[in-house]
Design an enzyme around this catalytic site. Structure first.
Site, PDB file in Angstrom:
ATOM      1  N   GLY A  95       0.842  -1.200   0.000  1.00  0.00           N
ATOM      2  CA  GLY A  95       0.000   0.000   0.000  1.00  0.00           C
ATOM      3  C   GLY A  95       0.877   1.250   0.000  1.00  0.00           C
ATOM      4  O   GLY A  95       2.083   1.171   0.233  1.00  0.00           O
ATOM      5  N   ILE A 153      -0.078  -0.621  13.415  1.00  0.00           N
ATOM      6  CA  ILE A 153      -0.040   0.796  13.043  1.00  0.00           C
ATOM      7  C   ILE A 153      -1.425   1.405  12.765  1.00  0.00           C
ATOM      8  O   ILE A 153      -1.640   2.563  13.089  1.00  0.00           O
ATOM      9  CB  ILE A 153       0.872   0.996  11.796  1.00  0.00           C
ATOM     10  CG1 ILE A 153       2.274   0.406  12.039  1.00  0.00           C
ATOM     11  CG2 ILE A 153       0.933   2.455  11.380  1.00  0.00           C
ATOM     12  CD1 ILE A 153       3.059   1.057  13.146  1.00  0.00           C
ATOM     13  N   GLU A 180      -4.910   3.319  12.343  1.00  0.00           N
ATOM     14  CA  GLU A 180      -5.807   4.093  13.192  1.00  0.00           C
ATOM     15  C   GLU A 180      -7.242   3.751  12.784  1.00  0.00           C
ATOM     16  O   GLU A 180      -7.454   3.276  11.677  1.00  0.00           O
ATOM     17  CB  GLU A 180      -5.543   5.593  13.000  1.00  0.00           C
ATOM     18  CG  GLU A 180      -6.353   6.454  13.955  1.00  0.00           C
ATOM     19  CD  GLU A 180      -6.051   7.942  13.873  1.00  0.00           C
ATOM     20  OE1 GLU A 180      -5.238   8.353  13.032  1.00  0.00           O
ATOM     21  OE2 GLU A 180      -6.659   8.692  14.667  1.00  0.00           O
ATOM     22  N   GLU A 219      -1.876  11.221  28.174  1.00  0.00           N
ATOM     23  CA  GLU A 219      -2.886  12.186  27.762  1.00  0.00           C
ATOM     24  C   GLU A 219      -4.196  11.823  28.446  1.00  0.00           C
ATOM     25  O   GLU A 219      -4.327  10.732  29.000  1.00  0.00           O
ATOM     26  CB  GLU A 219      -3.044  12.218  26.236  1.00  0.00           C
ATOM     27  CG  GLU A 219      -3.632  10.944  25.657  1.00  0.00           C
ATOM     28  CD  GLU A 219      -3.611  10.910  24.123  1.00  0.00           C
ATOM     29  OE1 GLU A 219      -2.778  11.589  23.497  1.00  0.00           O
ATOM     30  OE2 GLU A 219      -4.436  10.171  23.558  1.00  0.00           O
ATOM     31  N   HIS A 245      -7.725  11.628  19.386  1.00  0.00           N
ATOM     32  CA  HIS A 245      -7.563  10.196  19.581  1.00  0.00           C
ATOM     33  C   HIS A 245      -8.878   9.598  20.076  1.00  0.00           C
ATOM     34  O   HIS A 245      -9.560  10.205  20.906  1.00  0.00           O
ATOM     35  CB  HIS A 245      -6.492   9.895  20.641  1.00  0.00           C
ATOM     36  CG  HIS A 245      -5.093   9.961  20.096  1.00  0.00           C
ATOM     37  ND1 HIS A 245      -4.013  10.286  20.890  1.00  0.00           N
ATOM     38  CD2 HIS A 245      -4.597   9.751  18.852  1.00  0.00           C
ATOM     39  CE1 HIS A 245      -2.911  10.253  20.149  1.00  0.00           C
ATOM     40  NE2 HIS A 245      -3.241   9.936  18.913  1.00  0.00           N
TER      41      HIS A 245
END
Lengths: 302, 369
Positions: A29, A107, A109, A220, A259
């Site tokens: 990809g 990896i 998301e 966070e 996120h």
């Protein structure tokens, strides 16, 4: 305890040290091929790639296989980097784990949390590690990079940096490097609500590394990973300096801040809760990324 | 996605969870008609995706048509914790003998679904002491667990059976819709012993939206949020005057915190993601250009792989065609930053070596105009 450096680098002094083979799922990809080249240029031994239907081909001479099983069998790789789009992540991760991957660096998301739960459960039953999803990856500066982090912020050294965020991992490592603190290992656990490797797992994994001089935690808002880690430090003691940074102090409640996992409900997941627990654990919390090396120096002087 | 109460209840109904009779009314005309059908007394409830509606006056009891005329317009349009009431739920009032709490949630730390129940409902669950908590794995709560939880919170006989059946339905809903939270608070026990969901809260996983077409009708994002999402950006709108833009959620949050520490007020949080291109940064500027309250733009990019010259090109393009008119204060770190600085020389983009300096200038810049 899991020997993460052993998995990533092999045994020091033995042949093949620093050249452990890595299989990349989704290597052809746009994203996968770009980062495969960047990892290879950093010195990572990319032994094979997986793209269904492209078996027998290659990318810059790196052989391609149709399945993770074939790629792992051909190379003996224990490390698999997954660059597969989120909606196909579950199937590809399952394939890699069932084929014997010991460390899966996830990896992508936007993986549904349900799929992550299933992958985490499968990994647990097979004694495998999952870093991510939504992670920049893991790196032993100067030796191996498995992920998408740029090379420039990092330098070899003896600090461990564990982060929920990608760009803050780069920013804070850069600050550390410029202040003379290189890194023994840096890793992102990912910004999702559920992480294969939790902050506390990552801490337990690195705390025993020989010669480690300190740990930096980049947290966070959202969840209670930082609180759990602080509790672990209080309960087990840790004799080397730990410094933290928490992003999202000014964020509104009940809003997802970029996120999937960065959301506060009531006090659950709030920055105050995390800062309070770190303070109890005698871990100073920086107000700005640039303050991290200053606090670390302070802790080292004692 | 956090569903509004009436949307959560729409899902509940599909799973056989009992509700009071109600109507969703965006106007007073609709409310009058609904009231005629439902009869008095009834309750009018503000539909906003935040807690604390009762305290804020967003839930009002109406005993007559006169009260409805008075109270409905007060609730409609009421802003609670920054969320404006766009629609109102009218529900028949009921005689309540007790209130329970029940929820099933994704437990982030323990990586499982967890059931929480209590015999004390109608208050914030954090403040309740006697909570019953059970981890139920990835399959949800089975019949035995539902029965056991009912007995653990002190229910027996028919009440226990009603509770267990409600919990089983709530669990199926959470599993099938991939909810991070499905909560009934309070679950009311009526005078006749039956149980109804007085309120409902459901939070679904945005990342699984691709396999839940049926939930998309509940989506109520603003036009700008929709455009941002289509680009793969993450946008949270705020009511200040400095737009905060960067790549990566953590970095943008960090910039947002430091801006607030310096006395600045963010007009938005905008994360353009890791792979910024000329097109994506330009599109980010288009979104900001549409937020009229913005008086300064603060850009903090850590370009590891992204070239700063790409960002500079996009900014120049956005100023060149009038997409944005307010000044930009930028910290662009990474490849080719010297060249980017030269490109931006003489433009309305001021470059700074550190984010702290950029923030200081942005706060002043927003005040100056």
């Amino acid at each position: 305890m899991i020997d993460i450096l052993g998995i990533l680098c092999g045994k020091e002094g033995e042949a093949g040290h620093g050249k452990r083979p890595v299989v990349v799922q989704g290597m052809t990809g746009t994203f996968g091929s770009r980062h495969t080249r960047l990892m290879r240029d950093y010195g990572t031994n990319i032994a094979a790639g997986v793209t269904p239907g492209k078996g027998g081909g290659d990318l810059d001479g790196i052989p391609l296989y149709d399945t993770a099983g074939e790629a792992i069998a051909a190379t003996g790789a224990e490390i698999v980097a997954n660059f597969v789009p989120a909606r196909h992540f579950l199937a590809s991760a399952r394939e890699a784990l069932e084929a014997g991957a010991r460390l899966l660096v996830a990896i992508p998301e936007h993986v549904p949390v349900r799929d992550t739960l299933e992958v985490v459960e499968l990994a647990g039953s097979r004694d495998a590690l999952v870093i991510g999803p939504n992670t920049p990856g893991v790196m032993v500066p100067g030796t191996i990079k498995v992920g998408i982090m740029p090379a420039s912020p990092f330098a070899p050294g003896d600090i461990a940096v564990l982060s929920k965020s990608g760009t803050l991992l780069y920013e804070i490592s850069d600050n550390l490097t410029q202040a003379g603190f290189g890194q023994r290992i840096t890793l992102g656990i990912g910004g999702d609500p559920v992480n294969g490797m939790r902050l506390v797992d990552a801490f337990d994994m690195v705390r025993g590394i020989d010669g480690l001089r300190g740990v930096v935690i980049v947290g966070e808002i959202g969840g209670d990973a930082e609180e759990t880690l602080a509790q672990r430090i209080i309960e087990t003691g840790f004799d080397r300096p730990v410094v933290a940074y928490i992003a999202g102090r000014a964020a509104p409640k009940e809003k997802r801040m970029g996120h999937a996992g960065a959301i506060v409900y009531g006090n659950y997941g709030s920055a105050e809760s995390k800062v309070n627990m770190f303070t109890k654990a005698n871990v100073p919390v920086a107000r700005r990324p640039a303050e991290v090396p200053v606090l670390l120096k302070g802790k080292m002087r004692g | 996605m956090r569903l509004l109460e009436h949307q959560a209840k729409d899902l509940f109904a599909g799973y056989g969870i009992r509700l009071l009779e109600g109507r969703v009314c965006p106007t007073i005309e609709g409310a009058r008609e609904a009231a005629r059908e439902l009869g008095y007394p009834l309750v009018i409830k503000s539909q906003v995706p935040v807690g604390g509606r009762g305290k804020a006056g967003g839930i009002q009891k109406c005993a007559s048509a006169d009260e409805l005329e008075l109270k409905f317009p007060q609730v409609l349009g009421m802003t609670i914790k920054g969320e404006r009431t766009r629609t109102v739920l009218l529900e028949k009032a009921a005689e309540i003998s007790s209130e329970l709490y029940v929820a099933i949630m994704l437990n982030r730390g323990r990586r499982t679904y967890t059931v929480i129940a209590s015999s004390e409902g109608g208050v914030e669950i954090e403040s309740v002491k006697g909570q019953t908590i059970r981890d139920v794995g990835l399959g949800g709560a089975d019949a035995a667990t539902c029965a056991e939880v009912a007995s653990a919170i002190g229910l027996g006989g028919e009440a226990a059976a009603s509770f267990a059946s409600t919990l089983a339905s709530l669990s199926s809903l959470a599993m099938e819709k991939e909810a991070e939270l499905a909560e009934i608070n309070p679950l009311a026990v009526l005078a006749d012993g039956s149980m109804v969901a007085l309120d409902g809260k459901v939070i679904t996983d945005d990342n699984s939206a691709f396999r839940h077409e049926e939930l998309q009708k509940y989506r109520e994002a603003s036009e700008l949020e929709d455009r941002a999402a289509a680009r793969g950006f993450s946008l949270v709108e705020m009511d200040g005057d400095v737009a905060v833009v960067g790549n990566g959620a953590g970095l943008v949050m960090s910039t947002f915190d430091m801006l607030t520490d310096s006395g600045g007020r963010p007009s938005c949080f905008l994360d353009v993601g890791g792979g910024a291109t000329v097109e994506s940064v330009y599109e980010a500027m288009e979104l900001i250009g549409k937020m009229r309250r913005t008086r300064a733009i603060l850009v903090n990019l850590y370009g590891g792989i992204v070239r700063t010259t790409t960002v500079a090109t996009a900014l120049l393009k956005a100023y060149g065609d009038g997409t944005i008119k307010v000044p930009t204060f930028a910290r662009l770190k990474g490849a080719e930053s010297e060249k980017a600085r030269e490109m931006l020389d003489g433009s309305r983009v001021e470059m700074f070596g550190t984010v702290e300096e950029a923030i200081g200038a942005a706060v002043k810049g927003a005040r100056r105009r």
